[in-house]
Write a protein that holds these residues in place. Structure first.
Motif, PDB file in Angstrom:
ATOM      1  N   ALA A   1       0.762  -1.447  -0.183  1.00 50.80           N
ATOM      2  CA  ALA A   1      -0.636  -0.509   0.127  1.00 50.80           C
ATOM      3  C   ALA A   1       0.809   0.730  -0.047  1.00 50.80           C
ATOM      4  O   ALA A   1       1.704   0.909   0.322  1.00 50.80           O
ATOM      5  CB  ALA A   1      -1.149   0.139   1.165  1.00 50.80           C
ATOM      6  N   LEU A   2      -0.152   2.377  -0.301  1.00 52.00           N
ATOM      7  CA  LEU A   2       1.083   3.730  -0.221  1.00 52.00           C
ATOM      8  C   LEU A   2       0.655   4.470   0.377  1.00 52.00           C
ATOM      9  O   LEU A   2      -1.275   4.642   0.574  1.00 52.00           O
ATOM     10  CB  LEU A   2       1.232   3.745  -1.771  1.00 52.00           C
ATOM     11  CG  LEU A   2       2.273   3.376  -3.062  1.00 52.00           C
ATOM     12  CD1 LEU A   2       1.957   4.210  -4.160  1.00 52.00           C
ATOM     13  CD2 LEU A   2       3.623   3.713  -2.562  1.00 52.00           C
ATOM     14  N   TRP A   3       0.852   5.301   1.266  1.00 54.52           N
ATOM     15  CA  TRP A   3       0.223   6.253   2.545  1.00 54.52           C
ATOM     16  C   TRP A   3       1.058   7.740   1.492  1.00 54.52           C
ATOM     17  O   TRP A   3       1.629   8.038   1.362  1.00 54.52           O
ATOM     18  CB  TRP A   3       0.856   6.708   3.949  1.00 54.52           C
ATOM     19  CG  TRP A   3       0.406   5.140   4.625  1.00 54.52           C
ATOM     20  CD1 TRP A   3      -0.482   5.619   5.600  1.00 54.52           C
ATOM     21  CD2 TRP A   3       0.190   4.440   4.889  1.00 54.52           C
ATOM     22  NE1 TRP A   3      -1.059   4.186   6.155  1.00 54.52           N
ATOM     23  CE2 TRP A   3       0.050   3.813   5.744  1.00 54.52           C
ATOM     24  CE3 TRP A   3       1.261   3.337   4.343  1.00 54.52           C
ATOM     25  CZ2 TRP A   3      -0.834   2.394   6.066  1.00 54.52           C
ATOM     26  CZ3 TRP A   3       1.091   1.831   4.700  1.00 54.52           C
ATOM     27  CH2 TRP A   3       0.216   1.500   5.339  1.00 54.52           C
ATOM     28  N   VAL A   4      -0.159   8.472   0.792  1.00 57.65           N
ATOM     29  CA  VAL A   4      -0.556   9.754   0.147  1.00 57.65           C
ATOM     30  C   VAL A   4      -0.588  10.796   0.746  1.00 57.65           C
ATOM     31  O   VAL A   4      -1.895  10.879   1.387  1.00 57.65           O
ATOM     32  CB  VAL A   4      -0.913   9.706  -1.667  1.00 57.65           C
ATOM     33  CG1 VAL A   4      -0.555  10.473  -2.194  1.00 57.65           C
ATOM     34  CG2 VAL A   4      -0.109   8.057  -2.072  1.00 57.65           C
TER      35      VAL A   4
ATOM     36  N   VAL B   1       6.978  15.166  -6.635  1.00 61.17           N
ATOM     37  CA  VAL B   1       6.085  14.195  -5.399  1.00 61.17           C
ATOM     38  C   VAL B   1       7.840  13.729  -4.360  1.00 61.17           C
ATOM     39  O   VAL B   1       8.773  13.454  -5.321  1.00 61.17           O
ATOM     40  CB  VAL B   1       5.840  12.870  -6.498  1.00 61.17           C
ATOM     41  CG1 VAL B   1       6.086  12.032  -5.422  1.00 61.17           C
ATOM     42  CG2 VAL B   1       4.230  12.856  -7.129  1.00 61.17           C
ATOM     43  N   ALA B   2       7.149  13.598  -3.686  1.00 58.52           N
ATOM     44  CA  ALA B   2       8.530  13.155  -2.581  1.00 58.52           C
ATOM     45  C   ALA B   2       8.600  11.929  -2.173  1.00 58.52           C
ATOM     46  O   ALA B   2       7.504  12.112  -0.999  1.00 58.52           O
ATOM     47  CB  ALA B   2       8.916  14.834  -1.145  1.00 58.52           C
ATOM     48  N   VAL B   3       8.733  11.274  -2.029  1.00 56.57           N
ATOM     49  CA  VAL B   3       9.590   9.816  -1.909  1.00 56.57           C
ATOM     50  C   VAL B   3       9.970   9.905  -0.164  1.00 56.57           C
ATOM     51  O   VAL B   3      11.278   9.937  -0.512  1.00 56.57           O
ATOM     52  CB  VAL B   3       9.694   8.762  -2.604  1.00 56.57           C
ATOM     53  CG1 VAL B   3       9.781   6.696  -2.023  1.00 56.57           C
ATOM     54  CG2 VAL B   3       8.697   8.691  -3.863  1.00 56.57           C
TER      55      VAL B   3
ATOM     56  N   VAL C   1       4.718  10.964  -1.058  1.00 55.74           N
ATOM     57  CA  VAL C   1       4.777   9.777  -0.636  1.00 55.74           C
ATOM     58  C   VAL C   1       5.171   8.330   0.131  1.00 55.74           C
ATOM     59  O   VAL C   1       6.198   9.027   0.366  1.00 55.74           O
ATOM     60  CB  VAL C   1       4.164   9.149  -2.310  1.00 55.74           C
ATOM     61  CG1 VAL C   1       5.560   9.037  -2.487  1.00 55.74           C
ATOM     62  CG2 VAL C   1       3.482   7.665  -1.739  1.00 55.74           C
ATOM     63  N   SER C   2       4.381   8.425   0.888  1.00 54.23           N
ATOM     64  CA  SER C   2       5.993   6.697   1.770  1.00 54.23           C
ATOM     65  C   SER C   2       4.932   5.367   1.584  1.00 54.23           C
ATOM     66  O   SER C   2       3.883   4.439   1.604  1.00 54.23           O
ATOM     67  CB  SER C   2       5.365   6.982   3.052  1.00 54.23           C
ATOM     68  OG  SER C   2       6.477   6.299   4.138  1.00 54.23           O
ATOM     69  N   GLU C   3       5.912   4.470   1.595  1.00 55.68           N
ATOM     70  CA  GLU C   3       5.103   2.812   1.843  1.00 55.68           C
ATOM     71  C   GLU C   3       4.688   2.071   3.599  1.00 55.68           C
ATOM     72  O   GLU C   3       5.005   1.322   3.411  1.00 55.68           O
ATOM     73  CB  GLU C   3       5.832   1.828   0.765  1.00 55.68           C
ATOM     74  CG  GLU C   3       7.655   1.896   1.530  1.00 55.68           C
ATOM     75  CD  GLU C   3       7.763   1.165   0.140  1.00 55.68           C
ATOM     76  OE1 GLU C   3       7.694   0.157  -0.342  1.00 55.68           O
ATOM     77  OE2 GLU C   3       9.380   1.372   0.102  1.00 55.68           O
ATOM     78  N   VAL C   4       5.374   3.396   4.673  1.00 57.27           N
ATOM     79  CA  VAL C   4       4.388   2.522   5.395  1.00 57.27           C
ATOM     80  C   VAL C   4       4.025   3.265   5.909  1.00 57.27           C
ATOM     81  O   VAL C   4       3.778   4.264   5.687  1.00 57.27           O
ATOM     82  CB  VAL C   4       6.400   2.187   6.618  1.00 57.27           C
ATOM     83  CG1 VAL C   4       7.595   1.723   5.463  1.00 57.27           C
ATOM     84  CG2 VAL C   4       7.092   3.862   6.091  1.00 57.27           C
ATOM     85  N   PRO C   5       4.036   2.705   7.233  1.00 51.44           N
ATOM     86  CA  PRO C   5       2.569   3.765   8.125  1.00 51.44           C
ATOM     87  C   PRO C   5       2.597   4.957   8.839  1.00 51.44           C
ATOM     88  O   PRO C   5       4.422   4.973   8.928  1.00 51.44           O
ATOM     89  CB  PRO C   5       1.557   2.326   9.506  1.00 51.44           C
ATOM     90  CG  PRO C   5       3.468   1.498   8.479  1.00 51.44           C
ATOM     91  CD  PRO C   5       3.918   1.304   7.640  1.00 51.44           C
TER      92      PRO C   5
END
Length: 328
Positions: free
Chosen positions: A107-110, A176-178, A205-209
């Motif tokens: 999932a991605l947190w945006v 966009v900043a990852v 955007v992050s892939e962690v909670p």
């Protein structure tokens, strides 16, 4: 563990696994891609007979960390922060994540506009300890990319990434900043004001909670998401042991055209870029013209007047028409 065993919702199951597994957990992702997130959790809790060698070790690491409570806390924190959780099947999920295969996030947190993740992007990476030259070149490339309709993608870090984000914003473009941490621990904290600006013109955007903090492993894994979100990736400055070289390798692994900006031969900050070009891993990039050439040679379809022998830096160039989610 009983609550885990009762999970039947695929979205909740994906959040559980995202909270449990680290970025790039290919063993878990391979199962999710094959049988789904709910079935993967059941497989973890009740292994079938004849499990393959190594599965016990993997299971012993994952199972104790499975938590409905942690996942629900992540969902609640996301709602409180105004963060969107997107996953495959959602309108905001970028199809380009498919290039990562079993390294794609669960999932991605945006925070911001998730639609920016599906627009053509140019990744700009480089040293956090950028020289004045590096910051200038990052700004020039980002400004031109934004003017041409690309989303500028980077990591939100100091140095080259910050220069790229700021230039895109000044140009009136999207960026966009990852991030290597969750939305409750924006990293680096010194960029909070920049992050606010990015949210208004693009997305974090992050892939962690949200409660996840930055770690070395999470730093290393940023590059694969930058690569997935970009049509091409350019390394502006990189020392001999720069983490940007690891990110460059990740871009090459997923087939993204890779460029590097040459610098003074006496500059330690450009050693990594020169090595990439010397070894044939990256094309030479001195302007956005060269990025278009990288894209053309990789077979991407871009609306541009550039030719190999007559580059054109015309402000009238039309926006890119690269197709996302289908590779290059």
């Amino acid at each position: 563990m009983d609550a885990i065993g009762a999970v039947t919702d695929e979205r909740l199951a994906r959040v559980i696994l995202a909270c449990t597994s680290g970025p790039g957990d290919t063993a878990t992702a391979r199962l999710v891609n094959t049988i789904g997130a709910v079935a993967t959790i059941q497989h973890l809790l009740e292994p079938p007979a004849g499990a393959q060698y190594g599965e016990d070790l993997w299971r012993s690491w994952v199972v104790p960390r499975l938590s409905v409570e942690h996942a629900q806390a992540a969902i609640d924190a996301s709602e409180r922060l105004g963060v969107e959780i997107v996953m495959p099947g959602d309108a905001g999920w970028p199809g380009c994540m498919s290039v990562l295969g079993d390294e794609a996030p669960f999932a991605l947190w945006v925070l911001g506009d998730s639609s920016r993740l599906s627009q053509p992007g140019v990744g700009i990476l480089g040293s956090r300890a950028a020289t004045g030259y590096g910051a200038h070149m990052a700004g020039e490339l980002a400004s031109d990319a934004a003017r041409d309709g690309f989303v500028v993608v980077s990591t939100g870090a100091y140095g080259v990434p910050a220069a790229a984000h700021r230039a895109a914003l000044l140009q009136g473009g999207a960026t966009v900043a990852v991030l290597p941490a969750g939305m409750e621990h924006l990293y680096p904290a010194g960029h909070n004001r920049l992050f606010e600006q990015i949210v208004r013109a693009g997305a974090l955007v992050s892939e962690v909670p949200p409660d996840a903090v930055a770690t070395k492993w999470r730093f290393e894994q940023q590059g694969r998401l930058v690569a997935a979100l970009s049509e091409a990736v350019v390394v502006v400055e990189a020392g001999a042991r720069s983490g940007s070289l690891h990110h460059a390798a990740q871009a090459a692994e997923v087939g993204r055209p890779l460029g590097a900006v040459p610098g003074p031969v006496t500059s330690a900050a450009s050693v990594g870029c020169h090595r990439l070009m010397r070894d044939g891993a990256a094309g030479t990039v001195t302007s956005m013209d060269d990025v278009y050439l990288l894209l053309r040679r990789a077979g991407a379809s871009v609306s541009t007047t550039i030719t190999d022998d007559a580059p054109d830096r015309s402000p009238a160039r039309s926006a890119p028409t690269t197709q996302r989610g289908h590779g290059l």
